[in-house]
Design a protein around this motif. Sequence first.
Motif, PDB file in Angstrom:
ATOM      1  N   PRO A 152      41.270  37.818  31.440  1.00 17.77           N
ATOM      2  CA  PRO A 152      42.093  38.598  30.507  1.00 17.77           C
ATOM      3  C   PRO A 152      41.666  40.061  30.438  1.00 17.77           C
ATOM      4  CG  PRO A 152      41.342  36.554  29.500  1.00 17.77           C
ATOM      5  CD  PRO A 152      40.587  36.706  30.774  1.00 17.77           C
ATOM      6  N   LYS A 153      42.566  40.898  29.945  1.00 15.46           N
ATOM      7  CA  LYS A 153      42.334  42.343  29.873  1.00 15.46           C
ATOM      8  C   LYS A 153      41.061  42.687  29.108  1.00 15.46           C
ATOM      9  CE  LYS A 153      44.505  46.672  28.377  1.00 15.46           C
ATOM     10  NZ  LYS A 153      45.668  47.276  27.671  1.00 15.46           N
ATOM     11  N   GLY A 154      40.853  42.049  27.974  1.00 17.07           N
ATOM     12  CA  GLY A 154      39.672  42.343  27.164  1.00 17.07           C
ATOM     13  C   GLY A 154      38.373  42.047  27.889  1.00 17.07           C
ATOM     14  N   ALA A 155      38.328  40.940  28.618  1.00 16.50           N
ATOM     15  CA  ALA A 155      37.133  40.573  29.384  1.00 16.50           C
ATOM     16  C   ALA A 155      36.924  41.542  30.542  1.00 16.50           C
ATOM     17  CB  ALA A 155      37.278  39.144  29.906  1.00 16.50           C
ATOM     18  N   THR A 156      38.012  41.957  31.180  1.00 10.01           N
ATOM     19  CA  THR A 156      37.936  42.930  32.275  1.00 10.01           C
ATOM     20  C   THR A 156      37.371  44.253  31.777  1.00 10.01           C
ATOM     21  OG1 THR A 156      39.812  41.905  33.406  1.00 10.01           O
ATOM     22  CG2 THR A 156      39.273  44.163  34.033  1.00 10.01           C
ATOM     23  N   GLU A 157      37.833  44.685  30.619  1.00  9.95           N
ATOM     24  CA  GLU A 157      37.357  45.947  30.041  1.00  9.95           C
ATOM     25  C   GLU A 157      35.885  45.851  29.652  1.00  9.95           C
ATOM     26  OE1 GLU A 157      40.124  46.484  26.868  1.00  9.95           O
ATOM     27  OE2 GLU A 157      41.631  47.474  28.154  1.00  9.95           O
ATOM     28  N   LEU A 158      35.459  44.697  29.161  1.00 11.13           N
ATOM     29  CA  LEU A 158      34.050  44.481  28.814  1.00 11.13           C
ATOM     30  C   LEU A 158      33.164  44.652  30.038  1.00 11.13           C
ATOM     31  CD1 LEU A 158      31.919  43.426  26.693  1.00 11.13           C
ATOM     32  CD2 LEU A 158      32.366  41.152  27.630  1.00 11.13           C
ATOM     33  N   LEU A 159      33.543  44.026  31.141  1.00  8.91           N
ATOM     34  CA  LEU A 159      32.772  44.127  32.385  1.00  8.91           C
ATOM     35  C   LEU A 159      32.766  45.555  32.921  1.00  8.91           C
ATOM     36  CD1 LEU A 159      33.835  40.892  34.297  1.00  8.91           C
ATOM     37  CD2 LEU A 159      31.641  41.346  33.229  1.00  8.91           C
TER      38      LEU A 159
END
Length: 205
Positions: A152-159
Motif C-alpha cells: 500500500p501507498k502508506g507502507a511504500t512511503e514509510l520505506l
Amino acid sequence: MKNTIAKALFNSHSYPEYRKMVADLLVEGKSTGNEQSESLTNYSKLNDARMNRLDKTITISEKILSKLDHLDNKYIWLVLSEGWCGDAAQILPVINKMALASHKKIDLRIVLRDDNAELMDQYLTNGGKAIPKVIVICKEAGIVRADWGPRPKGATELLAAYKKEFGVLDEKIKTDLQLWYLADKGNSVQEELMQIVENIAYNRL
C-alpha cells in the motif's frame, strides 16, 4: 501477454492450496522459490504463523463489503507471491477475505514469482521483482485491466522515507513495516484495490 497470463492461470493456486503448499514445504525444511536458505525458511515460518493469525482477525470494512456486494463484473485477481515474502503474508489474507465477500465476483489465484519469470518481468517495480503483485483481469474479456503492488501507498512511503534518511533498508525498518501493517489492519489494501476496481468500472461506462 495473453499467453503468459493463460499459462500462469493454468498453473495457479487457490488461497487454501497456496497456504497448504507453503506449509508442506516447511515440513520439509524448505521455502518456496528457487533460492533455499535458513533465513528464507525462517521468514516462511514466521509468515505462515502470521497468516494463520490474520486469517482469523482480518475484517473487511462495512463500506468495502457494500461495494463488493454490488460489483457488476467478474474479475480474476492473479497474484505473484512467495512464502518468504513479508508483504505478501500481510496482504494475501486481506485479498482473500475480499474475494470471499464478493459472492464469487472475484476469483483469487496465486502463482509463485520464481516459477513465472516471464510474467514477473512484465510487472516490475522500479526494475525490481517486488512482490506481491496483483494483476486485475476482467474475467469476461480475459484482459488485464490494472495491476497493484507490492504494498500500500502508506507502507511504500514509510520505506522510501527511511531509505532516504538512512540509505539502507535494514532489520529495523522491516520491524517498523510490520508494525505499520498491524496498525493499518488491512484497510489500505482494501481501499486501494477497491478504488482500482471502481476505476475500471467507471472507464467501461
